[in-house]
Design an enzyme around this catalytic site. Structure first.
Site, short mmCIF file in Angstrom:
data_model
loop_
_atom_site.label_atom_id
_atom_site.label_comp_id
_atom_site.label_asym_id
_atom_site.label_seq_id
_atom_site.Cartn_x
_atom_site.Cartn_y
_atom_site.Cartn_z
N MET A 137 0.87 -1.16 0.00
CA MET A 137 0.00 0.00 0.00
C MET A 137 0.92 1.22 0.00
O MET A 137 1.42 1.64 1.04
CB MET A 137 -0.91 -0.01 1.23
CG MET A 137 -1.95 1.10 1.25
SD MET A 137 -3.13 1.01 -0.11
CE MET A 137 -2.58 2.34 -1.17
N LEU A 235 2.70 -1.20 4.60
CA LEU A 235 2.47 0.25 4.57
C LEU A 235 3.78 0.94 4.18
O LEU A 235 4.62 1.24 5.02
CB LEU A 235 1.96 0.74 5.92
CG LEU A 235 0.66 0.06 6.40
CD1 LEU A 235 0.28 0.59 7.79
CD2 LEU A 235 -0.48 0.27 5.41
N ASP A 236 3.94 1.17 2.90
CA ASP A 236 5.19 1.72 2.37
C ASP A 236 5.36 3.18 2.76
O ASP A 236 4.41 3.98 2.66
CB ASP A 236 5.19 1.58 0.85
CG ASP A 236 6.42 2.18 0.21
OD1 ASP A 236 7.51 1.62 0.40
OD2 ASP A 236 6.29 3.22 -0.46
N ALA A 237 6.57 3.52 3.20
CA ALA A 237 6.93 4.92 3.50
C ALA A 237 5.94 5.58 4.44
O ALA A 237 5.71 6.79 4.38
CB ALA A 237 7.08 5.73 2.21
N VAL A 238 5.36 4.81 5.34
CA VAL A 238 4.29 5.31 6.19
C VAL A 238 4.74 6.44 7.11
O VAL A 238 3.94 7.32 7.46
CB VAL A 238 3.67 4.15 7.00
CG1 VAL A 238 4.67 3.57 7.99
CG2 VAL A 238 2.41 4.58 7.74
#
Length: 577
Positions: A137, A235-238
């Site tokens: 995501m 959760l990418d680069a959240v």
């Protein structure tokens, strides 16, 4: 008394959007995540150790890491998984498989579609039917060529408020970033020139989560992916999703509240949904995403790649041991994801405060001497620092600080065995499993350092390599596969089983693991040096009356035995299994 779902949701929304009606917004959140025809659990899942087991291990791969020019890459990946990975791993992280414009998928143009060059949703569902499926995501940004951003530039609602704007006059000196490109990008819109925030690149424009419509759209997309078989949401680069001028714009309170909201929804989902946060930052910042057992289920163990690399290069586990002794066990209902190699480089930020700068510099010099590259990041207030080393993990271990280039395969297999023994869930990049070399041609062709570690195998050529028992590919894949199959049967390797770090010899990274029921003990020993190491009788607490043997060599040991470790040898000495 337990707080109800509605009350908890309202509390979180009030923290994120204090000026909005939390009850009305809460109903929209529920509608987005549980549209008509779906429903939530009556009670949340309670934190426990049942979401994972010692049988869990993940493969990380791009959808097109294997190609042949004739078949859909996802078909080839499915074939590779069934042929070589069934019984070795039970989970697959397919890196962004959506249409994109840059950064190998992380500049998404449409979250709702599968990149047609890879395949379609049916191919994704088929892999998800055979393995636990993880998807990305990419919630911090979208492509500058996406339909969303085009609509923003044309002033079309609701997208006219979907992207974060700032002014060149704002004080942005404290902003923490992983890149050196300018933070703001000027773009023409129907209402004049605007400056949009771009944490990563000018093709990756940051979303504006201050607008609740952005959050609601992200929730609808996560629901779509769950419906397509995704069970682990990365959760990418959240850490960067919430911005505030005059601050670091990383790890802000609203960011953690949004992660808590996602966890709340996951805990009430009828499907078993696991949240994994991707935060390549120093340890304390990374661990903060466990929250109070109310944020991520799983966090990456980001210090492992540089620390294991350093140990193998130095022939000493001194700093790896020091770090392991200080690592807290994951909270109940949480776990670490242990890895060495990934689609990105070997991050240097997690080594900050763990490895002395001189050791980091020596490691970088060693990788460069073997053909690796280094990417930089901007420092607040000016200047640059190494952000990551770009190199395949296999080639990163080509040499040691002493210059020795022998025993590369043995050194690499030892490095990949360490994550198998640690508390947590092990994950392996496909190019680690396949002992892939640096792809310098791809770097030149694509103009991107990270391409060095994103080789695309020709499937017929790969099959030829794997059929040759003497090739690096066959030797590494066979060794790691055998160890993962053994590991999956050991209760003491449950992700939450007890772990103690043992101080035996700086050349040996040693752990004691004990199963949750205390029946099985495993002493996981890893000689990170090119020297034989002899552990004297009594070095390990091998209880009398138990039958001890090494799961890897099948060698038996008396309780008072002297234990020898050949260069780069690993042993799993257990009383069961």
């Amino acid at each position: 008394m337990a707080t109800s779902f509605a009350a908890r949701l309202s509390q979180l929304l009030q923290r994120i959007y204090p000026d909005l009606d939390a009850e009305i917004l809460g109903s929209k959140v529920v509608e987005a995540f549980w549209p008509e025809g779906t429903h939530r659990r009556k009670r949340p899942r309670t934190p426990g150790n049942s979401l994972w087991s010692e049988g869990d291990a993940l493969l990380i791969t791009y959808g097109n890491s294997i190609r042949d020019g004739a078949h859909k890459p996802l078909d080839l990946l499915h074939d590779f998984l069934l042929t070589h990975m069934k019984g070795v791993v039970n989970g697959v992280h397919i890196l962004p498989f959506f249409p994109f414009t840059s950064d190998d998928g992380f500049a998404v143009t449409d979250y709702r579609k599968v990149n047609p060059e890879l395949g379609d949703w049916a191919d994704i569902r088929r892999i998800g039917g055979a393995f636990h499926l993880m998807s990305d995501m990419v919630l911090n940004h979208v492509s500058s060529q996406s339909a969303w951003f085009n609509a923003y530039r044309q002033g079309q609602a609701p997208f006219d408020r979907f992207f974060y704007e700032a002014s060149p006059e704002d004080d942005l000196s404290a902003v923490v970033r992983p890149r050196t490109t300018p933070l703001l990008q000027e773009v023409a819109t129907s209402s004049g020139a605007k400056h949009v925030w771009c944490t990563f690149s000018h093709d990756q424009v940051d979303l504006n989560f201050e607008n609740p419509e952005v959050l609601l759209e992200i929730l609808r997309i996560i629901r779509l992916h769950i419906d397509q078989g995704v069970r682990i949401v990365r959760l990418d680069a959240v850490a960067f999703i919430w911005k505030q001028v005059g601050t670091s714009s990383i790890h802000l309170a609203e960011t953690h509240a949004i992660v808590q909201l996602l966890r709340l929804l996951a805990d009430y989902a009828t499907e078993t949904v696991v949240l994994l946060t991707e935060t390549n930052v120093p340890r304390a910042e990374n661990l903060s995403y466990f929250g109070n057992r109310n944020e991520a289920h799983v966090v990456y163990n980001f210090p492992l790649p540089p620390l294991i690399l350093h140990a193998m290069m130095a022939g000493s586990a001194r700093y790896l041991l020091k770090w392991a002794r200080a690592m807290p066990p994951a909270p109940l209902g949480c776990a670490y994801l242990n890895f060495t190699a990934s689609h990105d480089g070997i991050g240097m930020r997690p080594a900050e405060g763990v490895l002395p700068q001189g050791e980091i510099d020596q490691m970088i010099d060693c990788v460069r001497a073997g053909g690796g590259l280094v990417s930089m990041r901007s420092l607040p207030g000016g200047g640059e620092a190494p952000y990551e080393v770009n190199c395949t993990y296999f080639d990163a271990l080509s040499r040691t600080f002493e210059g020795g280039e022998g025993s590369k395969v043995a050194r690499f297999i030892c490095a990949q065995t360490i994550p198998m023994g640690l508390e947590g869930i092990p994950a392996f990049y496909i190019h680690a499993m396949l002992a892939t070399a640096n792809d310098h041609e791809a770097v030149e062709r694509r103009g991107m350092n990270r391409a060095i570690n994103r080789h695309r195998w020709d499937y017929p050529q790969l099959k030829t390599r794997l059929s040759d028992a003497e090739s690096d590919q066959a030797r590494v894949l066979m060794a790691l596969s055998e160890r993962l199959k053994i590991r999956a049967k050991q209760a003491a390797f449950h992700p939450n089983a007890t772990q103690f770090t043992l101080q035996l010899d700086d050349r040996v990274f040693a752990l004691w693991r004990q199963s949750l029921d205390r029946a099985q003990s495993i002493f996981a020993l890893h000689n990170v040096s090119g020297e034989a190491v002899i552990l004297p009788p009594g070095a390990l607490n091998l209880i009398e009356g138990e039958h001890w043997r090494d799961l890897l060599s099948t060698e038996a040991f008396a309780s008072d035995a002297e234990i020898t470790l050949a260069p780069y040898q690993c042993r799993w000495i257990t009383n069961q299994g």
